[in-house]
Scaffold this motif. Structure first.
Motif, mmCIF file in Angstrom:
data_model
loop_
_atom_site.group_PDB
_atom_site.id
_atom_site.type_symbol
_atom_site.label_atom_id
_atom_site.label_comp_id
_atom_site.label_asym_id
_atom_site.label_seq_id
_atom_site.Cartn_x
_atom_site.Cartn_y
_atom_site.Cartn_z
ATOM 1 N N UNK A 37 -3.942 18.759 56.086
ATOM 2 C CA UNK A 37 -3.426 19.478 57.270
ATOM 3 C C UNK A 37 -4.288 19.291 58.509
ATOM 4 N N UNK A 38 -5.576 19.053 58.262
ATOM 5 C CA UNK A 38 -6.490 18.894 59.401
ATOM 6 C C UNK A 38 -6.343 17.509 60.023
ATOM 7 N N UNK A 39 -5.589 16.662 59.350
ATOM 8 C CA UNK A 39 -5.446 15.284 59.812
ATOM 9 C C UNK A 39 -4.035 15.089 60.397
ATOM 10 N N UNK A 40 -3.544 13.858 60.409
ATOM 11 C CA UNK A 40 -2.200 13.647 60.950
ATOM 12 C C UNK A 40 -1.424 12.666 60.069
ATOM 13 N N UNK A 41 -0.164 12.458 60.430
ATOM 14 C CA UNK A 41 0.721 11.650 59.593
ATOM 15 C C UNK A 41 0.247 10.201 59.496
ATOM 16 N N UNK A 42 -0.274 9.672 60.593
ATOM 17 C CA UNK A 42 -0.698 8.261 60.533
ATOM 18 C C UNK A 42 -1.901 8.099 59.598
ATOM 19 N N UNK A 43 -2.754 9.117 59.501
ATOM 20 C CA UNK A 43 -3.863 9.051 58.540
ATOM 21 C C UNK A 43 -3.310 9.047 57.115
ATOM 22 N N UNK A 44 -2.277 9.875 56.914
ATOM 23 C CA UNK A 44 -1.666 9.912 55.571
ATOM 24 C C UNK A 44 -1.056 8.541 55.230
ATOM 25 N N UNK A 45 -0.409 7.920 56.201
ATOM 26 C CA UNK A 45 0.159 6.580 55.952
ATOM 27 C C UNK A 45 -0.955 5.601 55.565
ATOM 28 N N UNK A 46 -2.111 5.743 56.205
ATOM 29 C CA UNK A 46 -3.244 4.885 55.879
ATOM 30 C C UNK A 46 -3.719 5.106 54.456
ATOM 31 N N UNK A 47 -3.753 6.398 54.045
ATOM 32 C CA UNK A 47 -4.152 6.744 52.679
ATOM 33 C C UNK A 47 -3.183 6.115 51.671
#
Ligand SMILES: CC(C)(COP(=O)(O)OP(=O)(O)OC[C@H]1O[C@@H](n2cnc3c(N)ncnc32)[C@H](O)[C@@H]1OP(=O)(O)O)[C@@H](O)C(=O)NCCC(=O)NCCS
Length: 171
Positions: A37-47
């Motif tokens: 939650x502290x991050x953003x969608x593009x970080x999740x895509x990177x993960x």
């Protein structure tokens, strides 16, 4: 089923994906596995790209594919296919994780998603999928059995009774 498309998540999906993630915030299920939650969608895509490539950021993460299910312009669900990783974890959680957004349930979407995932599994090198399902999750058991799932055992996961099914991967 006409109209259901499974594809990888894309940056343009951010708004609906985050909306879906928020819908699951208070329950046991998650829409975007590992979303911070502290991050953003593009970080999740990177993960997701990392996990897809088998580069685990922490022990136990599996090589996996994450697919978004779309009907028209609506994001209705997400399905994950976990190809490999910690054998104990895989034995517990199985190769598949899936959710359908609450207001889209009961229309056969999960059945279609799981059918498609058996093909993705085959393409990813799996011959047989192990799929876990809580004993009291009648909807999921129906979906799994409809996709050819055969009950192979029962087990406890975090103290909760589960069923383990096997489904042949499809070409
Ligand atoms: C399980 C889940 C993915 C099913 O999604 P869905 O799109 O509604 O599934 P489908 O419409 O393809 O099929 C569900 C079937 O279960 C049936 N069902 C639903 N609730 C049921 C219940 N309480 N008892 C018996 N059958 C039930 C439905 O009637 C339907 O069968 P039908 O087509 O013969 O009517 C969805 O409920 C969900 O996201 N749950 C939370 C996350 C989850 O449990 N994931 C699976 C982890 S193993």
């Amino acid at each position: 089923m006409a109209g259901l498309i499974l594809r990888r998540f894309e940056p343009a999906d951010a708004s609906q994906a985050l909306e879906a993630e928020a819908e699951f915030a208070t329950g046991p299920d998650v829409f975007l596995p590992g979303f911070d939650e502290a991050s953003d969608f593009s970080s999740w895509l990177g993960k997701v790209d990392h996990v897809r490539a088998g580069c685990h950021e922490r022990v136990g993460w599996l090589r996996a594919e994450y697919l978004a299910a779309w009907v028209g312009d609506e994001l209705v669900g997400r399905i994950s296919v976990r190809f490999e990783g910690d054998p104990g974890l895989l034995e517990q959680v199985g190769h598949i994780g899936y959710v359908v957004r609450v207001h889209h349930r009961g229309r056969g979407y999960a059945t279609e998603m799981l059918r498609h995932a058996t093909v993705v599994a085959r393409e990813g090198g799996l011959g047989v999928l192990v799929v876990g399902c809580a004993e009291d999750n009648a909807a999921s058991a129906t979906v799994i059995e409809r996709c050819g799932g055969v009950l192979s055992s029962r087990f406890l996961h975090q103290g909760r009774p589960f069923r383990r099914y096997q489904i042949p991967a499809q070409s």
